[in-house]
Motif scaffolding. Structure first.
Motif, PDB file in Angstrom:
ATOM      1  N   TYR A  63       8.552  12.912 -11.966  1.00  0.00           N
ATOM      2  CA  TYR A  63       7.650  12.737 -10.831  1.00  0.00           C
ATOM      3  C   TYR A  63       7.151  11.300 -10.706  1.00  0.00           C
ATOM      4  O   TYR A  63       6.998  10.790  -9.601  1.00  0.00           O
ATOM      5  CB  TYR A  63       6.470  13.708 -10.910  1.00  0.00           C
ATOM      6  CG  TYR A  63       6.834  15.088 -10.432  1.00  0.00           C
ATOM      7  CD1 TYR A  63       7.062  15.327  -9.083  1.00  0.00           C
ATOM      8  CD2 TYR A  63       6.959  16.154 -11.313  1.00  0.00           C
ATOM      9  CE1 TYR A  63       7.398  16.583  -8.632  1.00  0.00           C
ATOM     10  CE2 TYR A  63       7.299  17.414 -10.873  1.00  0.00           C
ATOM     11  CZ  TYR A  63       7.519  17.625  -9.530  1.00  0.00           C
ATOM     12  OH  TYR A  63       7.859  18.878  -9.090  1.00  0.00           O
ATOM     13  N   LYS A  64       6.878  10.664 -11.841  1.00  0.00           N
ATOM     14  CA  LYS A  64       6.438   9.266 -11.777  1.00  0.00           C
ATOM     15  C   LYS A  64       7.535   8.389 -11.166  1.00  0.00           C
ATOM     16  O   LYS A  64       7.276   7.561 -10.290  1.00  0.00           O
ATOM     17  CB  LYS A  64       6.077   8.751 -13.173  1.00  0.00           C
ATOM     18  CG  LYS A  64       4.772   9.302 -13.696  1.00  0.00           C
ATOM     19  CD  LYS A  64       4.485   8.774 -15.080  1.00  0.00           C
ATOM     20  CE  LYS A  64       3.197   9.335 -15.627  1.00  0.00           C
ATOM     21  NZ  LYS A  64       2.940   8.871 -17.000  1.00  0.00           N
ATOM     22  N   THR A  65       8.757   8.582 -11.642  1.00  0.00           N
ATOM     23  CA  THR A  65       9.877   7.799 -11.126  1.00  0.00           C
ATOM     24  C   THR A  65      10.151   8.144  -9.668  1.00  0.00           C
ATOM     25  O   THR A  65      10.384   7.253  -8.847  1.00  0.00           O
ATOM     26  CB  THR A  65      11.138   8.060 -11.985  1.00  0.00           C
ATOM     27  OG1 THR A  65      10.826   7.784 -13.350  1.00  0.00           O
ATOM     28  CG2 THR A  65      12.292   7.204 -11.547  1.00  0.00           C
ATOM     29  N   LEU A  66      10.120   9.416  -9.352  1.00  0.00           N
ATOM     30  CA  LEU A  66      10.389   9.863  -7.985  1.00  0.00           C
ATOM     31  C   LEU A  66       9.385   9.279  -6.999  1.00  0.00           C
ATOM     32  O   LEU A  66       9.762   8.836  -5.910  1.00  0.00           O
ATOM     33  CB  LEU A  66      10.375  11.385  -7.928  1.00  0.00           C
ATOM     34  CG  LEU A  66      10.909  12.046  -6.669  1.00  0.00           C
ATOM     35  CD1 LEU A  66      12.367  11.673  -6.456  1.00  0.00           C
ATOM     36  CD2 LEU A  66      10.758  13.547  -6.765  1.00  0.00           C
ATOM     37  N   GLY A  67       8.116   9.243  -7.374  1.00  0.00           N
ATOM     38  CA  GLY A  67       7.103   8.664  -6.499  1.00  0.00           C
ATOM     39  C   GLY A  67       7.373   7.202  -6.218  1.00  0.00           C
ATOM     40  O   GLY A  67       7.294   6.747  -5.067  1.00  0.00           O
ATOM     41  N   THR A  68       7.730   6.458  -7.251  1.00  0.00           N
ATOM     42  CA  THR A  68       8.020   5.030  -7.084  1.00  0.00           C
ATOM     43  C   THR A  68       9.283   4.825  -6.250  1.00  0.00           C
ATOM     44  O   THR A  68       9.310   3.981  -5.347  1.00  0.00           O
ATOM     45  CB  THR A  68       8.169   4.351  -8.456  1.00  0.00           C
ATOM     46  OG1 THR A  68       6.972   4.586  -9.212  1.00  0.00           O
ATOM     47  CG2 THR A  68       8.388   2.864  -8.312  1.00  0.00           C
TER      48      THR A  68
ATOM     49  N   CYS B  59       0.828  -1.214   0.000  1.00  0.00           N
ATOM     50  CA  CYS B  59       0.000   0.000   0.000  1.00  0.00           C
ATOM     51  C   CYS B  59       0.862   1.265   0.000  1.00  0.00           C
ATOM     52  O   CYS B  59       0.542   2.237  -0.686  1.00  0.00           O
ATOM     53  CB  CYS B  59      -0.946   0.010   1.192  1.00  0.00           C
ATOM     54  SG  CYS B  59      -2.305  -1.146   1.044  1.00  0.00           S
ATOM     55  N   ILE B  60       1.933   1.251   0.764  1.00  0.00           N
ATOM     56  CA  ILE B  60       2.839   2.403   0.798  1.00  0.00           C
ATOM     57  C   ILE B  60       3.451   2.634  -0.581  1.00  0.00           C
ATOM     58  O   ILE B  60       3.486   3.755  -1.082  1.00  0.00           O
ATOM     59  CB  ILE B  60       3.942   2.214   1.856  1.00  0.00           C
ATOM     60  CG1 ILE B  60       3.347   2.326   3.255  1.00  0.00           C
ATOM     61  CG2 ILE B  60       5.070   3.233   1.677  1.00  0.00           C
ATOM     62  CD1 ILE B  60       4.314   2.015   4.373  1.00  0.00           C
TER      63      ILE B  60
ATOM     64  N   SER C  50       2.605   5.976  -2.905  1.00  0.00           N
ATOM     65  CA  SER C  50       3.643   6.925  -3.318  1.00  0.00           C
ATOM     66  C   SER C  50       3.755   6.987  -4.841  1.00  0.00           C
ATOM     67  O   SER C  50       3.972   8.058  -5.407  1.00  0.00           O
ATOM     68  CB  SER C  50       4.988   6.576  -2.682  1.00  0.00           C
ATOM     69  OG  SER C  50       5.445   5.336  -3.160  1.00  0.00           O
ATOM     70  N   SER C  51       3.558   5.854  -5.500  1.00  0.00           N
ATOM     71  CA  SER C  51       3.566   5.859  -6.967  1.00  0.00           C
ATOM     72  C   SER C  51       2.393   6.663  -7.513  1.00  0.00           C
ATOM     73  O   SER C  51       2.537   7.422  -8.471  1.00  0.00           O
ATOM     74  CB  SER C  51       3.498   4.430  -7.507  1.00  0.00           C
ATOM     75  OG  SER C  51       4.651   3.713  -7.150  1.00  0.00           O
ATOM     76  N   LEU C  52       1.246   6.520  -6.878  1.00  0.00           N
ATOM     77  CA  LEU C  52       0.059   7.261  -7.289  1.00  0.00           C
ATOM     78  C   LEU C  52       0.250   8.762  -7.085  1.00  0.00           C
ATOM     79  O   LEU C  52      -0.153   9.568  -7.934  1.00  0.00           O
ATOM     80  CB  LEU C  52      -1.162   6.767  -6.505  1.00  0.00           C
ATOM     81  CG  LEU C  52      -2.495   7.384  -6.892  1.00  0.00           C
ATOM     82  CD1 LEU C  52      -2.849   7.025  -8.328  1.00  0.00           C
ATOM     83  CD2 LEU C  52      -3.579   6.906  -5.954  1.00  0.00           C
ATOM     84  N   ILE C  53       0.862   9.129  -5.983  1.00  0.00           N
ATOM     85  CA  ILE C  53       1.138  10.553  -5.727  1.00  0.00           C
ATOM     86  C   ILE C  53       2.049  11.110  -6.818  1.00  0.00           C
ATOM     87  O   ILE C  53       1.840  12.216  -7.320  1.00  0.00           O
ATOM     88  CB  ILE C  53       1.748  10.755  -4.326  1.00  0.00           C
ATOM     89  CG1 ILE C  53       0.689  10.475  -3.261  1.00  0.00           C
ATOM     90  CG2 ILE C  53       2.314  12.167  -4.163  1.00  0.00           C
ATOM     91  CD1 ILE C  53       1.224  10.419  -1.845  1.00  0.00           C
ATOM     92  N   GLY C  54       3.056  10.346  -7.215  1.00  0.00           N
ATOM     93  CA  GLY C  54       3.941  10.772  -8.303  1.00  0.00           C
ATOM     94  C   GLY C  54       3.191  10.955  -9.609  1.00  0.00           C
ATOM     95  O   GLY C  54       3.418  11.917 -10.351  1.00  0.00           O
ATOM     96  N   MET C  55       2.250  10.056  -9.893  1.00  0.00           N
ATOM     97  CA  MET C  55       1.461  10.160 -11.120  1.00  0.00           C
ATOM     98  C   MET C  55       0.546  11.379 -11.097  1.00  0.00           C
ATOM     99  O   MET C  55       0.368  12.047 -12.109  1.00  0.00           O
ATOM    100  CB  MET C  55       0.635   8.894 -11.322  1.00  0.00           C
ATOM    101  CG  MET C  55       1.440   7.701 -11.739  1.00  0.00           C
ATOM    102  SD  MET C  55       0.336   6.310 -11.987  1.00  0.00           S
ATOM    103  CE  MET C  55       1.500   4.966 -11.895  1.00  0.00           C
ATOM    104  N   VAL C  56      -0.040  11.658  -9.938  1.00  0.00           N
ATOM    105  CA  VAL C  56      -0.919  12.821  -9.803  1.00  0.00           C
ATOM    106  C   VAL C  56      -0.123  14.112 -10.025  1.00  0.00           C
ATOM    107  O   VAL C  56      -0.583  15.031 -10.717  1.00  0.00           O
ATOM    108  CB  VAL C  56      -1.612  12.829  -8.425  1.00  0.00           C
ATOM    109  CG1 VAL C  56      -2.288  14.152  -8.138  1.00  0.00           C
ATOM    110  CG2 VAL C  56      -2.616  11.688  -8.345  1.00  0.00           C
ATOM    111  N   MET C  57       1.065  14.171  -9.450  1.00  0.00           N
ATOM    112  CA  MET C  57       1.896  15.370  -9.626  1.00  0.00           C
ATOM    113  C   MET C  57       2.343  15.512 -11.076  1.00  0.00           C
ATOM    114  O   MET C  57       2.436  16.627 -11.596  1.00  0.00           O
ATOM    115  CB  MET C  57       3.081  15.328  -8.676  1.00  0.00           C
ATOM    116  CG  MET C  57       2.650  15.474  -7.226  1.00  0.00           C
ATOM    117  SD  MET C  57       4.011  15.592  -6.085  1.00  0.00           S
ATOM    118  CE  MET C  57       4.639  17.201  -6.477  1.00  0.00           C
ATOM    119  N   ALA C  58       2.611  14.401 -11.744  1.00  0.00           N
ATOM    120  CA  ALA C  58       3.016  14.440 -13.155  1.00  0.00           C
ATOM    121  C   ALA C  58       1.854  14.848 -14.043  1.00  0.00           C
ATOM    122  O   ALA C  58       2.051  15.484 -15.089  1.00  0.00           O
ATOM    123  CB  ALA C  58       3.550  13.076 -13.582  1.00  0.00           C
TER     124      ALA C  58
END
Length: 169
Positions: A153-158, A11-12, A16-24
């Motif tokens: 951002y996608k990579t950073l979130g992951t 879940c974590i 965090s991956s989803l947050i990166g996608m939202v920011m991207a």
């Protein structure tokens, strides 16, 4: 216990991956909205040139044809013309509706109001053409920012999610 820990860590990572996608996504949305606005301004130019409809009606028609925030800007501008001049209604709509445009974009888009409803047909068409030229430059900038930052951002979130998972293991 091990299954709960695995679910928690998964879940974590997913969050965090989803947050990166939202920011991207904001970079992609900005580019899309700028292109849609340019399309709306071209429709506006065509309608005032060939149909001679009043500006509030043209705004409403374009607002109904366009989707999302850009359509709302045109619809709000149409409604604002009941109390304001066409130019002031346009500026008020841009300030009221939440879009992904940055301040530079908004400055250019607000600049369109200068001759809106105040000059003859050719003056307004010239202002629309000028605004579209500026929008082309902003669209190029938005494309560059999207290419640069979307993947970041996608990579950073992951990666941040993986780091948290590794620390918690």
């Amino acid at each position: 216990m091990g299954i709960l820990k695995f679910i928690f860590l998964t879940c974590i990572l997913l969050t965090s991956s989803l947050i990166g996608m939202v920011m991207a996504n904001k970079y992609k949305s900005r580019e899309k909205e700028l292109k849609e606005l340019k399309n709306g301004l071209n429709m506006f130019k065509t309608k005032i040139r060939y149909t001679y409809e009043p500006i509030p009606e043209v705004f409403m028609e374009i607002g109904n044809q366009l989707s999302g925030n850009v359509g709302k800007v045109f619809q709000t501008a149409s409604k604002n013309t009941e109390n304001l001049t066409a130019g002031d209604a346009w500026v008020s709509a841009i300030e009221t509706i939440n879009t992904y445009w940055n301040e530079e974009d908004k400055g250019i888009i607000k600049g369109f109001h200068k001759m809106l409803g105040k000059t003859d047909l050719e003056g307004q068409v010239t202002q629309i053409n000028l605004t579209c030229e500026f929008l082309d430059k902003q669209i190029e900038k938005a494309e560059e920012e999207r290419k640069k930052n979307e993947k970041l951002y996608k990579t950073l979130g992951t990666v941040i999610g993986m780091a948290i998972v590794i620390i918690l293991i």
